[in-house]
Design an enzyme around this catalytic site. Structure first.
Site, PDB file in Angstrom:
ATOM      1  CG  HIS A  25      -3.801   3.224 -10.187  1.00  0.00           C
ATOM      2  ND1 HIS A  25      -5.177   3.307 -10.025  1.00  0.00           N
ATOM      3  CD2 HIS A  25      -3.249   3.629  -9.014  1.00  0.00           C
ATOM      4  CE1 HIS A  25      -5.431   3.746  -8.798  1.00  0.00           C
ATOM      5  NE2 HIS A  25      -4.291   3.946  -8.162  1.00  0.00           N
ATOM      6  CG  ASP A  74       3.580   5.300  -5.741  1.00  0.00           C
ATOM      7  OD1 ASP A  74       3.657   6.094  -4.775  1.00  0.00           O
ATOM      8  OD2 ASP A  74       2.686   4.442  -5.847  1.00  0.00           O
ATOM      9  CG  HIS A  83      -1.921   1.108   1.252  1.00  0.00           C
ATOM     10  ND1 HIS A  83      -2.159   1.959   0.191  1.00  0.00           N
ATOM     11  CD2 HIS A  83      -2.750   1.546   2.248  1.00  0.00           C
ATOM     12  CE1 HIS A  83      -3.073   2.849   0.521  1.00  0.00           C
ATOM     13  NE2 HIS A  83      -3.440   2.626   1.767  1.00  0.00           N
TER      14      HIS A  83
END
Length: 435
Positions: free
Chosen positions: A310, A367, A259
């Site tokens: 994603h 990210d 996570h």
């Protein structure tokens, strides 16, 4: 000689569940539908995450959108009113109260946070190898310091939430530095500026550095009610327990590497790519590295390309687009445009390889550039996930309050029992109790 460990290892089959049983019993593993979409488990007015639409029953990929209380996060960040610093404070207000603050409301909010930042009993020296574990413990200790911690009125829960929001940054940097930090070094400046000073031990920073940190905080402030840490918070909130327990549980979820730790993995992958490419932008070299990653021949040999793909976003991740634009400006200021363009070349190559090898439309996620941003800011890797926690606290508080106001039902889903039925006389465990 048997030990409890060997006994447990021998009983592995007693705990193994065949993956084929999930579709047989129509159980959604991971609360995911067969087509990859999330199972709908609640309603919210706080945040929406859009990556596709269903038109006449067909899934259509669309440009990604992140919506905070009806506003596109890209519009918020690019709005002229957000040209100055302190945007995270505005977004935290928006998420918690449901509207953008005017000058008076924002002043009331920031002053309330300042009042609650007088935490002087942190003990950062007790044994823990994780900053987030220390933050969890300190958040739970706030329960003990609260004269009425179990008050269930929304107003009281809101004020307790603001206390947590104000103190988590101080707790984080107390554990990071090993020194008790009771107040912000720059009390009249933004959270982003104070983070830079506490993280680097210097009060020298540029406007663009603070702008990048402010943008990262805004982009991580919330991501819908279905992400793991927010859902954990909401599940526990449904029991009616105190807000300290709920936020602590959310932190525990975020601590998990699947996570909150993604930006660290992407940054480590980036360093390995830069070693091999030596800042080359050759498309074929980049594609070769992407193939090696997928084939478990490079980096951690996991078969993953960290930072690409994603669960919801397909064509684009709006958070990635926002931080990428700010990273480019900072890279120019820092003389690191070569690194930026190398990463951009790998981003394009990896997306192409994912399409060819996996047949999926994938995009770079938030990210992908976050680790690069933190590295340019001189932020330690050990702070990547704790900074995520600091930011996401605003979203956790908002969802906690929404749940307590609008959904008083205890969240209690069901499991299907797939074990066998046994009779005691069938057991052969030498349980002879005769005298």
């Amino acid at each position: 000689m048997k030990t409890l460990k060997t006994i447990y290892m021998e009983s592995e089959k007693e705990n193994y569940i065949d993956a084929s049983l999930y579709p047989r019993y129509r159980v959604k593993a991971g609360l995911r539908n067969d087509n990859g979409t999330g199972v709908k488990v609640g309603l919210t007015k706080i945040c929406d995450v859009v990556g596709y639409q269903y038109i006449h029953g067909k899934k259509i990929n669309v440009d990604g959108k992140l919506i905070y209380r009806g506003y596109s996060v890209q519009d918020l960040i690019n709005d002229p009113n957000f040209a100055q610093l302190g945007n995270y404070e505005r977004i935290a207000f928006l998420l918690i109260y449901g509207k953008l603050p005017n000058a008076e409301e924002l002043s009331l909010f920031t002053q309330e946070l300042l009042k609650k930042r007088n935490l002087c009993n942190i003990d950062p020296k007790y044994q823990t190898t994780s900053i987030l574990n220390g933050v969890q413990i300190e958040v739970l200790k706030l329960y003990g310091q609260d004269p009425n911690p179990d008050s269930d009125t929304l107003e009281e829960r809101m004020l307790k939430g603001l206390s947590i929001l104000a103190q988590i940054p101080l707790i984080t940097f107390s554990f990071f530095t090993g020194q008790q930090i009771c107040e912000y070094p720059l009390p009249n400046k933004s959270l982003a500026e104070n983070i830079l000073v506490m993280a680097r031990g210097s009060n020298i920073y540029t406007h663009q550095e603070a702008r990048v940190m402010d943008t990262l905080l805004v982009l991580h402030a919330d991501h819908g009610g279905g992400n793991n840490s927010t859902f954990a918070n909401v599940v526990i909130s449904s029991t009616g327990t105190d807000i300290y327990s709920c936020i602590s549980a959310a932190i525990g979820s975020l601590k998990g590497p699947r996570h909150g730790g993604a930006s660290t993995k992407v940054y480590q992958q980036m360093k390995e790519i830069l070693k091999v490419t030596k800042h080359s932008r050759d498309p074929e070299l980049m594609k070769n590295i992407a193939y090696q990653l997928l084939n478990k021949d490079f980096f951690d040999k996991s078969g993953l390309i960290y930072g690409i793909g994603h669960a919801i976003y397909t064509i684009s991740d709006p958070r990635c687009q926002c931080i990428k634009a700010e990273c480019k400006k900072l890279a120019k200021e820092k003389g690191q445009l070569d690194t930026f363009y190398t990463l951009e070349a790998f981003e394009n190559a990896a997306i192409d390889v994912m399409k060819k090898e996996k047949g999926v439309t994938a995009c770079a996620n938030v990210d992908f550039y976050s680790g690069f941003a933190y590295s340019m800011l001189g932020i330690s890797e050990s702070l990547f996930t704790p900074l995520f926690c600091i930011s996401r606290t605003a979203g956790w508080i908002a969802h906690h309050l929404e749940n307590r106001q609008s959904n008083r039902k205890l969240i209690r889903p069901a499991n299907v029992y797939v074990g066998s039925l046994k009779k005691l006389e069938d057991d052969n465990h030498e349980n002879d109790h005769s005298i």
